[in-house]
Scaffold this motif. Structure first.
Motif, PDB file in Angstrom:
ATOM      1  N   HIS A 148       8.080 -14.445  -3.452  1.00  0.00           N
ATOM      2  CA  HIS A 148       8.234 -14.178  -4.884  1.00  0.00           C
ATOM      3  C   HIS A 148       9.196 -13.007  -5.127  1.00  0.00           C
ATOM      4  CE1 HIS A 148       4.641 -16.721  -5.042  1.00  0.00           C
ATOM      5  NE2 HIS A 148       4.925 -16.916  -6.325  1.00  0.00           N
ATOM      6  N   GLN A 149       9.979 -12.646  -4.103  1.00  0.00           N
ATOM      7  CA  GLN A 149      10.927 -11.514  -4.144  1.00  0.00           C
ATOM      8  C   GLN A 149      10.228 -10.203  -4.507  1.00  0.00           C
ATOM      9  OE1 GLN A 149      12.027 -14.380  -6.298  1.00  0.00           O
ATOM     10  NE2 GLN A 149      12.587 -15.215  -4.319  1.00  0.00           N
ATOM     11  N   GLY A 150       8.957 -10.115  -4.161  1.00  0.00           N
ATOM     12  CA  GLY A 150       8.173  -8.924  -4.459  1.00  0.00           C
ATOM     13  C   GLY A 150       7.900  -8.099  -3.222  1.00  0.00           C
ATOM     14  N   ASN A 151       7.124  -7.049  -3.424  1.00  0.00           N
ATOM     15  CA  ASN A 151       6.760  -6.150  -2.338  1.00  0.00           C
ATOM     16  C   ASN A 151       5.254  -5.954  -2.294  1.00  0.00           C
ATOM     17  OD1 ASN A 151       9.485  -5.391  -1.613  1.00  0.00           O
ATOM     18  ND2 ASN A 151       9.508  -4.226  -3.513  1.00  0.00           N
ATOM     19  N   LEU A 152       4.744  -5.815  -1.077  1.00  0.00           N
ATOM     20  CA  LEU A 152       3.361  -5.433  -0.857  1.00  0.00           C
ATOM     21  C   LEU A 152       3.356  -3.925  -0.662  1.00  0.00           C
ATOM     22  CD1 LEU A 152       0.365  -5.771  -0.065  1.00  0.00           C
ATOM     23  CD2 LEU A 152       1.144  -6.392   2.229  1.00  0.00           C
ATOM     24  N   GLU A 153       2.544  -3.221  -1.442  1.00  0.00           N
ATOM     25  CA  GLU A 153       2.448  -1.776  -1.319  1.00  0.00           C
ATOM     26  C   GLU A 153       0.995  -1.400  -1.038  1.00  0.00           C
ATOM     27  OE1 GLU A 153       4.118   0.010  -4.833  1.00  0.00           O
ATOM     28  OE2 GLU A 153       6.128  -0.779  -4.408  1.00  0.00           O
ATOM     29  N   ILE A 154       0.818  -0.480  -0.095  1.00  0.00           N
ATOM     30  CA  ILE A 154      -0.522  -0.055   0.305  1.00  0.00           C
ATOM     31  C   ILE A 154      -0.574   1.456   0.309  1.00  0.00           C
ATOM     32  CG2 ILE A 154      -2.273  -0.113   2.130  1.00  0.00           C
ATOM     33  CD1 ILE A 154      -0.789  -2.671   3.208  1.00  0.00           C
ATOM     34  N   SER A 155      -1.557   2.008  -0.396  1.00  0.00           N
ATOM     35  CA  SER A 155      -1.796   3.448  -0.308  1.00  0.00           C
ATOM     36  C   SER A 155      -3.284   3.635  -0.051  1.00  0.00           C
ATOM     37  CB  SER A 155      -1.354   4.174  -1.576  1.00  0.00           C
ATOM     38  OG  SER A 155      -2.130   3.766  -2.672  1.00  0.00           O
ATOM     39  N   SER A 156      -3.602   4.599   0.810  1.00  0.00           N
ATOM     40  CA  SER A 156      -4.993   4.795   1.166  1.00  0.00           C
ATOM     41  C   SER A 156      -5.219   6.193   1.707  1.00  0.00           C
ATOM     42  CB  SER A 156      -5.413   3.770   2.224  1.00  0.00           C
ATOM     43  OG  SER A 156      -6.804   3.844   2.451  1.00  0.00           O
ATOM     44  N   GLU A 157      -6.445   6.641   1.550  1.00  0.00           N
ATOM     45  CA  GLU A 157      -6.856   7.912   2.124  1.00  0.00           C
ATOM     46  C   GLU A 157      -8.268   7.731   2.666  1.00  0.00           C
ATOM     47  OE1 GLU A 157      -7.353  12.576   0.821  1.00  0.00           O
ATOM     48  OE2 GLU A 157      -6.212  11.220  -0.469  1.00  0.00           O
ATOM     49  N   GLU A 158      -8.454   8.120   3.916  1.00  0.00           N
ATOM     50  CA  GLU A 158      -9.767   7.962   4.536  1.00  0.00           C
ATOM     51  C   GLU A 158     -10.843   8.635   3.695  1.00  0.00           C
ATOM     52  OE1 GLU A 158     -10.166   7.697   9.124  1.00  0.00           O
ATOM     53  OE2 GLU A 158      -8.589   9.181   8.694  1.00  0.00           O
ATOM     54  N   GLY A 159     -11.922   7.891   3.481  1.00  0.00           N
ATOM     55  CA  GLY A 159     -13.054   8.426   2.739  1.00  0.00           C
ATOM     56  C   GLY A 159     -12.889   8.418   1.231  1.00  0.00           C
ATOM     57  N   LYS A 160     -11.699   8.047   0.740  1.00  0.00           N
ATOM     58  CA  LYS A 160     -11.460   8.085  -0.709  1.00  0.00           C
ATOM     59  C   LYS A 160     -11.072   6.731  -1.292  1.00  0.00           C
ATOM     60  CE  LYS A 160     -10.463  12.931  -1.095  1.00  0.00           C
ATOM     61  NZ  LYS A 160      -9.628  13.970  -1.643  1.00  0.00           N
TER      62      LYS A 160
END
Length: 175
Positions: A148-160
């Motif tokens: 779909h000409q898109g992007n997968l974005e992932i943000s994470s912080e352990e425990g949060k």
């Protein structure tokens, strides 16, 4: 499930399988996924819905349902009881559209994030039996986003917690 996921991945990777496009009513899709998430959670989580855009997109409904649904099921699976999950559909100032699922779950250590879309990659192999899944879900999501000409974005912080998003280009935006 494993065979189905492998077949799906193979189909998505096949260059002779072009994207079958249609008008996708994303707000309706997200409302449906919100209901699915509530059923999957069985009251163990607070699941919120934020529809900040009424935008529809040019794309493939089944593929987007699969990708977005993966985020929802992962959030339910990896968020402890009593946690909060937010499904969000929004439009950025530049016209890009974003579907995201934010959770208050266990989070993911920074060093694992680049590898999450690898086939069969597990952050914690000891937990994989209890949480289920094939280890192919995010690999499938990444291919769907790319188609779909898109992007997968992932943000994470352990425990949060974590936020998983698919950002679609402005050219896919319909009124």
């Amino acid at each position: 499930g494993l065979v189905d996921d492998l077949l799906t991945l193979s189909r998505l990777e096949n260059s002779l399988n072009p994207l079958a496009e249609e008008v996708v009513d994303v707000p309706a899709l997200v409302r449906s996924l919100h209901q699915d998430g509530q059923a999957l959670s069985a009251g163990k989580h607070t699941i919120k819905l934020e529809l900040n855009s009424a935008a529809k997109v040019q794309g493939n409904t089944a593929e987007l349902r699969s990708a977005f649904g993966n985020f929802v099921s992962n959030a339910v699976r990896y968020t402890p009881q009593g946690g909060e999950i937010v499904l969000r559909w929004s439009e950025q100032n530049n016209g890009k559209l974003t579907f995201s699922v934010q959770d208050s779950g266990i989070g993911i250590a920074h060093e694992h994030i680049p590898r999450l879309t690898e086939r069969f990659y597990r952050v914690d192999r000891s937990r994989s039996r209890e949480t289920g899944g094939t280890g192919l879900g995010l690999a499938i999501v990444k291919h769907i986003a790319n188609r779909h000409q898109g992007n997968l974005e992932i943000s994470s912080e352990e425990g949060k917690g974590s936020t998983f998003s698919i950002v679609l280009p402005a050219k896919r935006h319909l009124a």
